[in-house]
Design an enzyme around this catalytic site. Structure first.
Site, PDB file in Angstrom:
ATOM      1  N   CYS A 196       0.624  -1.159   0.102  1.00  0.00           N
ATOM      2  CA  CYS A 196       0.090  -0.109   0.063  1.00  0.00           C
ATOM      3  C   CYS A 196       0.898   1.357  -0.080  1.00  0.00           C
ATOM      4  O   CYS A 196       1.992   0.952  -0.079  1.00  0.00           O
ATOM      5  CB  CYS A 196      -0.886  -0.236   1.274  1.00  0.00           C
ATOM      6  SG  CYS A 196      -0.119   0.024   2.989  1.00  0.00           S
ATOM      7  N   ASN A 256       2.481   1.558   4.121  1.00  0.00           N
ATOM      8  CA  ASN A 256       2.680   0.250   4.798  1.00  0.00           C
ATOM      9  C   ASN A 256       2.328   0.266   6.322  1.00  0.00           C
ATOM     10  O   ASN A 256       2.957  -0.334   7.149  1.00  0.00           O
ATOM     11  CB  ASN A 256       3.954  -0.473   4.645  1.00  0.00           C
ATOM     12  CG  ASN A 256       4.146  -1.564   5.269  1.00  0.00           C
ATOM     13  OD1 ASN A 256       5.331  -2.315   5.626  1.00  0.00           O
ATOM     14  ND2 ASN A 256       3.354  -2.757   4.919  1.00  0.00           N
ATOM     15  N   CYS A 290      -1.411   0.925   7.245  1.00  0.00           N
ATOM     16  CA  CYS A 290      -2.585   0.703   7.433  1.00  0.00           C
ATOM     17  C   CYS A 290      -3.348  -0.674   6.777  1.00  0.00           C
ATOM     18  O   CYS A 290      -3.455  -1.636   7.212  1.00  0.00           O
ATOM     19  CB  CYS A 290      -3.563   1.859   7.111  1.00  0.00           C
ATOM     20  SG  CYS A 290      -3.311   3.268   7.861  1.00  0.00           S
ATOM     21  N   ARG A 291      -3.408  -0.608   5.445  1.00  0.00           N
ATOM     22  CA  ARG A 291      -3.889  -1.448   4.651  1.00  0.00           C
ATOM     23  C   ARG A 291      -3.115  -2.775   4.487  1.00  0.00           C
ATOM     24  O   ARG A 291      -3.544  -3.972   4.617  1.00  0.00           O
ATOM     25  CB  ARG A 291      -4.185  -0.916   3.406  1.00  0.00           C
ATOM     26  CG  ARG A 291      -5.611  -0.122   3.403  1.00  0.00           C
ATOM     27  CD  ARG A 291      -5.701   0.747   2.002  1.00  0.00           C
ATOM     28  NE  ARG A 291      -4.501   1.578   1.789  1.00  0.00           N
ATOM     29  CZ  ARG A 291      -4.397   2.106   0.562  1.00  0.00           C
ATOM     30  NH1 ARG A 291      -5.301   2.199  -0.267  1.00  0.00           N
ATOM     31  NH2 ARG A 291      -3.246   2.866   0.526  1.00  0.00           N
ATOM     32  N   SER A 292      -1.802  -2.673   4.010  1.00  0.00           N
ATOM     33  CA  SER A 292      -1.060  -3.990   3.797  1.00  0.00           C
ATOM     34  C   SER A 292      -0.542  -4.672   4.871  1.00  0.00           C
ATOM     35  O   SER A 292      -0.406  -5.838   4.831  1.00  0.00           O
ATOM     36  CB  SER A 292       0.042  -3.350   2.627  1.00  0.00           C
ATOM     37  OG  SER A 292       1.031  -2.637   3.266  1.00  0.00           O
ATOM     38  N   ASP A 333      -8.359   4.064   1.324  1.00  0.00           N
ATOM     39  CA  ASP A 333      -7.077   4.305   2.629  1.00  0.00           C
ATOM     40  C   ASP A 333      -8.233   4.832   3.629  1.00  0.00           C
ATOM     41  O   ASP A 333      -8.302   6.013   4.006  1.00  0.00           O
ATOM     42  CB  ASP A 333      -6.240   5.371   1.807  1.00  0.00           C
ATOM     43  CG  ASP A 333      -4.920   5.325   2.622  1.00  0.00           C
ATOM     44  OD1 ASP A 333      -4.983   4.803   3.716  1.00  0.00           O
ATOM     45  OD2 ASP A 333      -3.914   5.604   2.002  1.00  0.00           O
TER      46      ASP A 333
HETATM   47  P1  4NP Z   1      -1.685   2.800   3.833  1.00  0.00           P
HETATM   48  O1  4NP Z   1      -2.308   4.258   4.556  1.00  0.00           O
HETATM   49  O2  4NP Z   1      -1.193   3.402   2.505  1.00  0.00           O
HETATM   50  O3  4NP Z   1      -2.695   1.950   4.026  1.00  0.00           O
HETATM   51  O4  4NP Z   1      -0.665   2.455   4.983  1.00  0.00           O
HETATM   52  C1  4NP Z   1      -1.394   5.608   4.687  1.00  0.00           C
HETATM   53  C2  4NP Z   1      -0.393   5.481   5.810  1.00  0.00           C
HETATM   54  C3  4NP Z   1       0.256   6.850   5.557  1.00  0.00           C
HETATM   55  C4  4NP Z   1       0.204   7.749   4.497  1.00  0.00           C
HETATM   56  C5  4NP Z   1      -0.328   7.528   3.723  1.00  0.00           C
HETATM   57  C6  4NP Z   1      -1.256   6.468   3.525  1.00  0.00           C
HETATM   58  N1  4NP Z   1       1.108   8.808   4.758  1.00  0.00           N
HETATM   59  O5  4NP Z   1       1.016   9.666   3.852  1.00  0.00           O
HETATM   60  O6  4NP Z   1       1.935   8.817   5.718  1.00  0.00           O
END
Ligand code: 4NP
Length: 153
Positions: free
Chosen positions: A8, A11, A13-15, A123
């Site tokens: 994702c 790394n 939240c989702r993955s 997300d």
């Molecule tokens: P993820 O969510 O891609 O599901 O882990 C996010 C976590 C952090 C950020 C963006 C999306 N960020 O911009 O820090």
């Protein structure tokens, strides 16, 4: 051995949620020795961190282990090391396609879903809907495991 990498953006939240859910399913089927599982982010902003509190909370509620998860950034070597590079949304897919060697197939998790009527795992870092995201991730992970098992025969 089949090697699966969930990807994702951050790394956190989702993955990592998909990594934990998929590992849980693989262990329940006694297939841990045959399938290796990891996750990574397109970006490295959160490298070394544990999953987002929202991901930890939902995994705890579902009784799924998550203590060892730590964020890392994807590396070009991952495309050769993993049979399935499985990302969460269209944006991840375009970023991965720019990095991947030509001919390497990159999947979206919901390519394997059977119930979800969507192609992208939204997300929750922005939407806050960790429970809804969990349902999508579980649906995709179930389908992915069935796909891998069917391929192995
Ligand atoms: P993820 O969510 O891609 O599901 O882990 C996010 C976590 C952090 C950020 C963006 C999306 N960020 O911009 O820090």
């Amino acid at each position: 051995m089949t090697h699966v990498l969930f990807v994702c953006l951050g790394n956190i939240c989702r993955s990592p949620m998909a990594e934990a859910v998929f590992r849980h399913l693989v262990e329940a089927k006694g297939l841990s020795g045959q399938i290796s599982i990891d996750s990574a982010g397109i970006g490295g902003w959160h490298a070394g961190e544990r999953p987002h509190a929202g991901t930890q909370k939902i995994l705890k509620e579902k009784g799924i282990a998550h203590d060892t998860l730590r964020a890392r950034q994807i590396s070009p070597d991952d495309f050769a090391a993993y049979d399935y590079v499985v990302c969460m949304d269209e944006e991840n897919l375009s970023a991965l396609m720019r990095m991947a060697p030509s001919g390497k197939k990159v999947y979206r998790l919901l390519d394997f879903a059977t119930a979800a009527n969507e192609q992208n795992v939204e997300d929750p870092y922005y939407t806050g809907r960790f429970s809804y995201v969990y349902d999508l991730v579980e649906d995709g992970c179930n389908g992915l495991l069935e796909h891998i098992q069917a391929k192995k025969g």
